[in-house]
Scaffold this motif. Structure first.
Motif, mmCIF file in Angstrom:
data_model
loop_
_atom_site.group_PDB
_atom_site.id
_atom_site.type_symbol
_atom_site.label_atom_id
_atom_site.label_comp_id
_atom_site.label_asym_id
_atom_site.label_seq_id
_atom_site.Cartn_x
_atom_site.Cartn_y
_atom_site.Cartn_z
ATOM 1 N N GLU A 200 -25.937 18.563 40.649
ATOM 2 C CA GLU A 200 -27.094 19.687 40.526
ATOM 3 C C GLU A 200 -27.246 20.463 41.775
ATOM 4 O OE1 GLU A 200 -31.271 19.776 38.398
ATOM 5 O OE2 GLU A 200 -29.566 18.541 37.525
ATOM 6 N N ASP A 201 -27.577 19.485 42.646
ATOM 7 C CA ASP A 201 -27.985 20.183 44.107
ATOM 8 C C ASP A 201 -26.562 20.895 44.803
ATOM 9 O OD1 ASP A 201 -30.628 19.217 43.824
ATOM 10 O OD2 ASP A 201 -30.228 17.375 44.814
ATOM 11 N N ALA A 202 -25.581 20.259 44.287
ATOM 12 C CA ALA A 202 -24.429 20.909 45.191
ATOM 13 C C ALA A 202 -24.238 22.276 44.573
ATOM 14 C CB ALA A 202 -23.071 20.291 44.971
ATOM 15 N N ARG A 203 -24.386 22.444 43.168
ATOM 16 C CA ARG A 203 -24.287 23.747 42.415
ATOM 17 C C ARG A 203 -25.401 24.869 42.985
ATOM 18 N NH1 ARG A 203 -23.284 20.641 37.900
ATOM 19 N NH2 ARG A 203 -21.215 20.113 37.766
ATOM 20 N N ARG A 204 -26.709 24.347 43.423
ATOM 21 C CA ARG A 204 -27.546 25.240 43.707
ATOM 22 C C ARG A 204 -27.341 25.635 45.087
ATOM 23 N NH1 ARG A 204 -31.170 23.739 47.153
ATOM 24 N NH2 ARG A 204 -30.772 21.273 46.634
ATOM 25 N N ALA A 205 -26.815 24.545 45.933
ATOM 26 C CA ALA A 205 -26.531 24.922 47.396
ATOM 27 C C ALA A 205 -25.431 26.116 47.592
ATOM 28 C CB ALA A 205 -26.266 23.693 48.413
ATOM 29 N N LEU A 206 -24.342 25.874 46.656
ATOM 30 C CA LEU A 206 -23.369 26.798 46.784
ATOM 31 C C LEU A 206 -23.845 28.291 46.260
ATOM 32 C CD1 LEU A 206 -20.670 24.750 44.832
ATOM 33 C CD2 LEU A 206 -20.380 25.764 47.340
ATOM 34 N N ALA A 207 -24.810 28.111 45.278
ATOM 35 C CA ALA A 207 -25.190 29.653 44.915
ATOM 36 C C ALA A 207 -26.185 30.162 45.829
ATOM 37 C CB ALA A 207 -26.033 29.229 43.466
ATOM 38 N N GLU A 208 -27.019 29.298 46.690
ATOM 39 C CA GLU A 208 -27.873 29.939 47.517
ATOM 40 C C GLU A 208 -27.069 30.402 49.044
ATOM 41 O OE1 GLU A 208 -30.923 26.758 47.919
ATOM 42 O OE2 GLU A 208 -31.882 27.322 45.988
ATOM 43 N N ALA A 209 -26.164 29.860 49.351
ATOM 44 C CA ALA A 209 -25.352 30.337 50.485
ATOM 45 C C ALA A 209 -25.518 31.614 51.005
ATOM 46 C CB ALA A 209 -23.628 29.740 50.377
ATOM 47 N N PRO A 210 -25.881 31.679 52.256
ATOM 48 C CA PRO A 210 -25.895 33.222 52.786
ATOM 49 C C PRO A 210 -24.472 33.686 53.131
ATOM 50 C CG PRO A 210 -26.785 31.619 54.363
ATOM 51 C CD PRO A 210 -26.239 30.804 52.981
ATOM 52 N N THR A 211 -24.446 34.988 53.035
ATOM 53 C CA THR A 211 -22.947 35.561 53.125
ATOM 54 C C THR A 211 -23.039 35.651 54.766
ATOM 55 O OG1 THR A 211 -24.177 37.785 53.120
ATOM 56 C CG2 THR A 211 -23.046 37.027 51.218
ATOM 57 N N GLU A 212 -23.873 35.800 55.500
ATOM 58 C CA GLU A 212 -23.635 35.645 56.904
ATOM 59 C C GLU A 212 -23.051 34.410 57.507
ATOM 60 O OE1 GLU A 212 -23.753 38.237 60.500
ATOM 61 O OE2 GLU A 212 -23.836 38.703 58.278
ATOM 62 N N ARG A 213 -21.939 34.341 58.400
ATOM 63 C CA ARG A 213 -21.775 33.185 59.098
ATOM 64 C C ARG A 213 -22.684 32.618 60.241
ATOM 65 N NH1 ARG A 213 -17.239 30.267 60.505
ATOM 66 N NH2 ARG A 213 -15.945 31.131 58.890
ATOM 67 N N PRO A 214 -23.455 31.486 60.251
ATOM 68 C CA PRO A 214 -24.249 31.092 61.048
ATOM 69 C C PRO A 214 -23.869 31.288 62.598
ATOM 70 C CG PRO A 214 -24.030 29.461 59.672
ATOM 71 C CD PRO A 214 -22.917 30.473 59.515
ATOM 72 N N ALA A 215 -24.648 31.705 63.638
ATOM 73 C CA ALA A 215 -24.119 31.887 65.074
ATOM 74 C C ALA A 215 -23.400 30.646 65.672
ATOM 75 C CB ALA A 215 -25.264 32.294 65.988
ATOM 76 N N GLU A 216 -23.849 29.505 65.194
ATOM 77 C CA GLU A 216 -23.258 28.263 65.760
ATOM 78 C C GLU A 216 -21.717 28.213 65.301
ATOM 79 O OE1 GLU A 216 -26.098 28.429 63.947
ATOM 80 O OE2 GLU A 216 -26.217 26.483 62.953
ATOM 81 N N PHE A 217 -21.326 28.583 64.362
ATOM 82 C CA PHE A 217 -19.818 28.705 63.797
ATOM 83 C C PHE A 217 -19.182 30.062 63.875
ATOM 84 C CE2 PHE A 217 -22.041 25.140 61.650
ATOM 85 C CZ PHE A 217 -21.182 24.175 62.101
ATOM 86 N N ARG A 218 -19.886 30.992 64.807
ATOM 87 C CA ARG A 218 -18.960 32.269 65.579
ATOM 88 C C ARG A 218 -18.438 31.979 66.763
ATOM 89 N NH1 ARG A 218 -20.375 36.693 61.725
ATOM 90 N NH2 ARG A 218 -18.524 37.715 62.946
ATOM 91 N N ALA A 219 -17.410 32.344 67.155
ATOM 92 C CA ALA A 219 -16.832 32.262 68.326
ATOM 93 C C ALA A 219 -17.777 32.779 69.489
ATOM 94 C CB ALA A 219 -15.399 32.944 68.423
ATOM 95 N N GLU A 220 -17.815 32.254 70.544
ATOM 96 C CA GLU A 220 -18.688 33.119 71.636
ATOM 97 C C GLU A 220 -17.482 34.021 72.552
ATOM 98 O OE1 GLU A 220 -19.506 29.244 73.450
ATOM 99 O OE2 GLU A 220 -21.726 29.431 72.729
ATOM 100 N N ARG A 221 -18.080 35.210 72.632
ATOM 101 C CA ARG A 221 -16.955 36.107 73.547
ATOM 102 C C ARG A 221 -17.588 36.360 74.619
ATOM 103 N NH1 ARG A 221 -13.376 40.118 70.221
ATOM 104 N NH2 ARG A 221 -11.803 39.478 71.716
#
Ligand code: NAP
Length: 221
Positions: A200-221
């Motif tokens: 149940e919590d996994a489904r809720r978390a999937l539904a609440e995922a933000p579309t923006e990739r978090p900064a810590e998972f973007r490449a540093e350029r």
């Protein structure tokens, strides 16, 4: 089933162990010669092969290697699997720690869609959000309290059913994470990633995922 696993590290090695325990025939490869997997083979009874050979006649193929190494895989590496055999990939894009800059993913392509494109085959995204030690030791029988739910993204159909059954047999609750285009909902940094949620919590978390990739998972350029 006859299962081919490309990648024999923390996750590939764990899946080799667990799937052998369940009685599957496992063929496993790393980036080097099969002899380098002699210890894993002796421990588990899996057959070590060259990476280009493991998918042959497989009922299921698993690719579990660092994201940055996916382009090194030989073209058509999963093509010799049985017709309609599903391909699982467990990978994550860790640009800052390991993988460097991957343009298409930084532009918004889901990590698994990028892997599918390189493999030339549709994939299921699963096992990407569970630490290998938990995958090794924390599977529980169906109906147990505190069973961890694992999201599975990929196309609906017979392949998805095979992947759902495999996850359940390994001791986890299978939760539908949608199509591979929606697999960003379970990528690193999302609410479901790395959590020990029930279904149940996994489904809720999937539904609440933000579309923006978090900064810590973007490449540093
Ligand atoms: N560690 C975790 O708990 C965890 C959890 C969920 C998801 N993941 C993800 O799953 C993937 C694998 O992670 P891991 O932790 O298992 O990695 P790992 O321990 O570093 O192992 C990587 C494996 O991939 C093999 N490999 C690399 N390039 C290859 C190639 N071109 N052909 C064939 N094999 C190749 C390596 O072989 P060599 O030894 O010959 O280099 C090694 O066996 C990653 O994308 C990771 O982000 C990891």
């Amino acid at each position: 089933m006859r299962i081919g696993i490309i990648g024999a590290g923390a996750i590939g090695g764990t899946l080799t162990r667990r799937l052998r325990e369940l009685g599957h025939e496992v063929r496993v490869a790393n980036s080097r010669a099969p002899e380098t997997l002699a210890d894993l083979a002796a421990e588990t009874g899996a057959t070590p092969l060259w990476a280009a050979e493991v998918a042959k006649d497989a009922d299921l193929v698993i690719v579990s290697i660092p994201q940055k190494n996916v382009p090194d895989l030989a073209s058509g590496i999963v093509d010799a699997r049985k017709p309609d055999a599903p391909v699982i990939e467990t990978n994550n894009y860790y640009p800052q720690q390991r993988d460097g800059y991957i343009e298409a993913i930084e532009q918004g392509q889901p990590e698994s869609a990028w892997v599918a494109e390189h493999l030339g085959a549709p994939v299921f995204k699963v096992f990407n959000g569970i630490f290998w030690k938990r995958l090794l030791a924390d599977g529980k029988p169906r109906g147990s309290a505190g069973r961890i739910a694992l999201p599975i993204a990929g196309a609906d159909g017979a392949g998805k059913k095979i992947v759902f059954d495999l996850v359940e047999d390994l001791g986890f609750d299978a939760v539908d994470g949608g199509t591979i285009e929606e697999s960003w909902r379970q990528q690193p940094g999302t609410p479901v990633y790395g959590k020990d949620y029930g279904p149940e919590d996994a489904r809720r978390a999937l539904a609440e995922a933000p579309t923006e990739r978090p900064a810590e998972f973007r490449a540093e350029r």
